[in-house]
Structure formats: C-alpha cells, structure tokens
Design a protein around this motif. Structure first.
Motif, mmCIF file in Angstrom:
data_model
loop_
_atom_site.group_PDB
_atom_site.id
_atom_site.type_symbol
_atom_site.label_atom_id
_atom_site.label_comp_id
_atom_site.label_asym_id
_atom_site.label_seq_id
_atom_site.Cartn_x
_atom_site.Cartn_y
_atom_site.Cartn_z
ATOM 1 N N SER A 154 0.853 -1.191 0.000
ATOM 2 C CA SER A 154 0.000 0.000 0.000
ATOM 3 C C SER A 154 0.885 1.236 0.000
ATOM 4 C CB SER A 154 -0.955 0.014 1.200
ATOM 5 O OG SER A 154 -0.236 0.167 2.408
ATOM 6 N N MET A 155 0.324 2.321 -0.521
ATOM 7 C CA MET A 155 1.070 3.574 -0.628
ATOM 8 C C MET A 155 0.376 4.662 0.175
ATOM 9 S SD MET A 155 3.761 5.042 -1.923
ATOM 10 C CE MET A 155 4.227 3.770 -3.095
ATOM 11 N N ASP A 156 1.116 5.262 1.091
ATOM 12 C CA ASP A 156 0.611 6.393 1.875
ATOM 13 C C ASP A 156 -0.703 6.049 2.574
ATOM 14 O OD1 ASP A 156 2.799 7.960 1.058
ATOM 15 O OD2 ASP A 156 1.756 8.602 -0.747
ATOM 16 N N GLY A 157 -0.807 4.805 3.055
ATOM 17 C CA GLY A 157 -1.998 4.391 3.791
ATOM 18 C C GLY A 157 -3.189 4.064 2.925
ATOM 19 N N GLY A 158 -2.989 3.959 1.627
ATOM 20 C CA GLY A 158 -4.097 3.685 0.714
ATOM 21 C C GLY A 158 -4.463 2.218 0.641
ATOM 22 N N ALA A 176 5.630 3.854 1.734
ATOM 23 C CA ALA A 176 5.024 2.601 1.266
ATOM 24 C C ALA A 176 5.157 1.547 2.364
ATOM 25 C CB ALA A 176 5.709 2.124 -0.007
ATOM 26 N N THR A 177 4.140 0.719 2.530
ATOM 27 C CA THR A 177 4.209 -0.409 3.455
ATOM 28 C C THR A 177 3.897 -1.689 2.684
ATOM 29 O OG1 THR A 177 1.891 -0.130 4.099
ATOM 30 C CG2 THR A 177 3.546 0.967 5.453
ATOM 31 N N PHE A 178 4.472 -2.773 3.157
ATOM 32 C CA PHE A 178 4.149 -4.077 2.577
ATOM 33 C C PHE A 178 4.051 -5.100 3.700
ATOM 34 C CE2 PHE A 178 8.741 -3.745 2.635
ATOM 35 C CZ PHE A 178 9.181 -4.999 3.013
ATOM 36 N N THR A 179 3.176 -6.087 3.501
ATOM 37 C CA THR A 179 2.924 -7.134 4.493
ATOM 38 C C THR A 179 3.241 -8.470 3.862
ATOM 39 O OG1 THR A 179 1.150 -5.798 5.458
ATOM 40 C CG2 THR A 179 1.214 -8.139 6.037
ATOM 41 N N ASP A 180 4.026 -9.300 4.577
ATOM 42 C CA ASP A 180 4.401 -10.597 4.000
ATOM 43 C C ASP A 180 3.456 -11.695 4.474
ATOM 44 O OD1 ASP A 180 5.226 -11.321 6.554
ATOM 45 O OD2 ASP A 180 7.273 -11.837 5.968
ATOM 46 N N ALA A 181 3.765 -12.925 4.081
ATOM 47 C CA ALA A 181 2.887 -14.059 4.377
ATOM 48 C C ALA A 181 2.766 -14.339 5.865
ATOM 49 C CB ALA A 181 3.408 -15.303 3.656
ATOM 50 N N ASN A 182 3.741 -13.876 6.653
ATOM 51 C CA ASN A 182 3.708 -14.096 8.102
ATOM 52 C C ASN A 182 3.013 -12.971 8.846
ATOM 53 O OD1 ASN A 182 5.186 -16.563 8.028
ATOM 54 N ND2 ASN A 182 7.068 -15.384 7.753
ATOM 55 N N CYS A 184 4.168 -9.926 8.811
ATOM 56 C CA CYS A 184 5.179 -8.921 9.140
ATOM 57 C C CYS A 184 5.025 -7.721 8.210
ATOM 58 C CB CYS A 184 6.585 -9.501 8.988
ATOM 59 S SG CYS A 184 6.909 -10.909 10.084
ATOM 60 N N VAL A 185 5.214 -6.528 8.760
ATOM 61 C CA VAL A 185 5.026 -5.291 8.000
ATOM 62 C C VAL A 185 6.358 -4.570 7.846
ATOM 63 C CG1 VAL A 185 3.844 -3.063 7.913
ATOM 64 C CG2 VAL A 185 2.669 -5.075 8.831
ATOM 65 N N GLY A 186 6.690 -4.229 6.594
ATOM 66 C CA GLY A 186 7.882 -3.448 6.300
ATOM 67 C C GLY A 186 7.493 -2.061 5.810
ATOM 68 N N THR A 187 8.354 -1.090 6.045
ATOM 69 C CA THR A 187 8.095 0.297 5.653
ATOM 70 C C THR A 187 9.235 0.806 4.787
ATOM 71 O OG1 THR A 187 6.863 0.715 7.684
ATOM 72 C CG2 THR A 187 7.664 2.636 6.494
ATOM 73 N N VAL A 188 8.892 1.501 3.699
ATOM 74 C CA VAL A 188 9.892 2.078 2.798
ATOM 75 C C VAL A 188 9.552 3.556 2.588
ATOM 76 C CG1 VAL A 188 10.943 2.003 0.513
ATOM 77 C CG2 VAL A 188 10.213 -0.125 1.624
ATOM 78 N N ASN A 189 10.497 4.437 2.896
ATOM 79 C CA ASN A 189 10.331 5.866 2.667
ATOM 80 C C ASN A 189 11.113 6.273 1.420
ATOM 81 O OD1 ASN A 189 8.949 6.926 5.303
ATOM 82 N ND2 ASN A 189 10.578 5.564 6.014
ATOM 83 N N PHE A 190 10.503 7.077 0.572
ATOM 84 C CA PHE A 190 11.191 7.525 -0.641
ATOM 85 C C PHE A 190 10.587 8.839 -1.106
ATOM 86 C CE2 PHE A 190 7.566 5.137 -2.064
ATOM 87 C CZ PHE A 190 7.123 5.791 -3.192
#
Length: 329
Positions: A154-158, A176-182, A184-190
């Motif tokens: 997702s982008m910017d909480g969308g 940007a945030t992404f969630t994996d199969a477990n 877990c949530v990762g965050t990427v700032n750009f």
C-alpha cells in the motif's frame, strides 16, 4: 486369617493351631515403592521465535519427562489446559509452561520466544513527475530477503494491492508499506522528484511600421509532450503556436503540454520595420497666381503595394502625382 490378607505395615497376633499353643507375631512389611510420588523433571523445549516484531506466531513444543504418567495435560501462562504439547500463536517474550500427569504431579518450565528480525525493503525504478502539479511519478517496492512471499503493498496508507509497482504519484515524500505471508510489516520511505516549468522560445515577424498591426509571434516548445495549448497575455488558449495581427510591443506567452505541465513565461517582443521614406519631385507653377504646379511622390522601395497617397491631408489616391498645385509649401 491368612497372612496374605493382612494389611502392609501392620502387626497382629495370630493363634497357631498346633500344640503346644503358641502365639506368633506377624509383621507385614511396607513395599518400598508403595504410595511414593516421584518428582518429575521440567519438560524439554523446542521454542520457535516469532517471525518479526508485532507478530504473534511464536511456538513451542513441550517434551515431557519419561516418568510422567499418561494421560498428560499442558498449559502455558496459566491458560486453558490441553492434551497437545504444541502451543502456537505465542507472543515474543517470557512464558511459563506447566505439565500435569495422571497422578496430578506437575512440572513447570520457563522459556522465551524471540522477537524475530524486522523485514525491510527498498524503492526502485523511481520515475519523476513530469512537472509540478502533475501526478505521474512511479515507484516499485521490492521486499528484502527476510520477508516471505506473497506480499501486499500500500502507498501512503491507501488501498492494499498485490503489485509492488505504483503509478500516478505526486512529487514529494511517500511512505510505502508491505505485508508478507507471516503478517510482518515493512516500511519504505522515498521521494518522487519533479521536473520544472517547460522551456520554450519564440520567433517574431516584425510589424511593417510603428502604426501597423501585422506583426506575429510563433512559439516553439523545447520540452514537454504534445499536443500543446498556447496563451498570449493570459487570453484564451489556442492550438496554434502563432499569434498574428500584433502591433509593435511587448507580450507574455505561455503554453501547456498534453500532460498538463505549464511552461515558463516567455517574454516576446514585436518590433516594427524602419519608418518608410518618401521623396518628392516638384514642378513649379508657371507664374504667381497660376495654380499649375505639380509634384510626384517617390515611395520607399520597402513600401508594400498597393500604395495610396494624399496631399495636405486631402483625399487619398493611388497615383503618386498631384497636379494643379499653387506655389508654396
């Protein structure tokens, strides 16, 4: 009473039926293992850490002491007992497990579920927005090797999506945030950068003279994507890059490209050709009081036909020759 019927750990006097009459004291010893409870060792452990911080998917398998008498029950942190020695969905941190056997004998053990490693990612294939105010930037979010597919992004909480590629981004900072199969949530700032105002140039056609309104300006964009719309002095936009019927003077021209990007303001000037020259070839009057003088006007070679001539503010005519003139200026 038969000796076998006596209770262990007791003594009784029993008559023996044979002469001479003798009373014999029998003692039934206690069996060395009767009614003895054996302390069990704490269960062995096979803990599995949580996948990452904030995700409660740790687990543990309890391996009971061989001395424990089945059936066995297990519990963790004082929770509901269960027959399975496997516990899942555990939070990271310290826990206490309890084993109880058929004799009611308990054994406890404390264990720790590790936090796990946070997942990370990067933004790749960044495409700048074409210009300020136009949202056509792009980015692709790529999870790191510690994350487990499949992912949602997702982008910017969308709204979440399966693809890591995002288009239609505005210039500026994004999260940007992404969630994996477990889970877990990762965050990427750009940051998406932006192109500037579009450049352009102009060419001029001079007005033929200071009083003429036949000058023109033609705009040539040197950036952006067509088609373009052009505006002169804030007026109505037009598809043509050329503005005609202009008097000598200064003008401001802008254009907008097919993506909606605005140009720099272009300062344009319409000049005029040099003033036309005119010479006269006079013929004197025959004598004073006789109005038979004449003049022939010789126009500037730059003058554009058809020409008209007038004398002393009179009626214009096509001929450059005026006759019947009185002497004088």
């Amino acid at each position: 009473m038969d000796a076998a019927e006596h209770v262990a750990g007791t003594s009784e006097y029993v008559p023996v039926r044979r002469p001479p009459a003798v009373v014999v004291k029998l003692t039934v010893p206690t069996h060395p293992f009767a009614s003895v409870k054996v302390a069990m060792c704490a269960p062995a452990l096979n803990p599995v850490n949580a996948s990452c911080p904030g995700v409660n998917n740790g687990s543990v398998t309890l391996n009971p002491d061989p001395l424990a008498v089945a059936p066995l029950t297990y519990s963790v942190d004082g929770g509901t007992s269960q027959s399975s020695p496997v516990f899942t969905g555990l939070t990271s941190g310290s826990h206490t497990a309890t084993l109880t056997d058929a004799n009611g004998c308990p054994a406890t053990v404390t264990f720790t579920i590790g936090t796990g490693t946070p997942i990370t990612g990067v933004a790749q294939n960044l495409v700048a927005a074409s210009c300020p105010g136009v949202n056509n930037g792009e980015a692709t979010i790529v999870p790191g090797s510690t994350a487990t597919a499949p992912f949602t992004f997702s982008m910017d909480g969308g709204t979440a999506q399966a693809s890591g590629t995002f288009t239609g981004l505005s210039a500026g900072a994004h999260v940007a945030t992404f969630t994996d199969a477990n889970g877990c949530v990762g965050t990427v700032n750009f940051t998406i950068t932006s192109g500037g105002l579009l450049p352009g140039s102009y060419t001029e056609v001079k007005a033929t003279c200071a009083a003429a309104t036949n000058g023109s300006i033609t705009i040539t964009p040197t950036g952006g994507t067509g088609p373009y719309l052009y505006t002169l002095d804030g007026g109505t936009p037009q598809a043509s890059a050329t503005f005609t019927n202009l008097a000598p003077g200064n003008y401001t021209v802008t254009f907008t490209d097919g993506l909606g990007c605005l140009s720099q303001s272009i300062a344009a000037t319409v000049t005029s050709a040099p003033a036309l020259t005119l010479t006269a070839t006079p013929v004197a009057a025959s004598c004073p009081g006789v109005n038979n003088g004449s003049v022939t006007l010789n126009p500037d070679p730059l003058a554009v036909a058809p020409l008209s001539f007038s004398l002393d503010g009179g009626t214009a005519q096509a001929s450059p020759t005026f006759t019947g003139l009185a002497a004088g200026s």
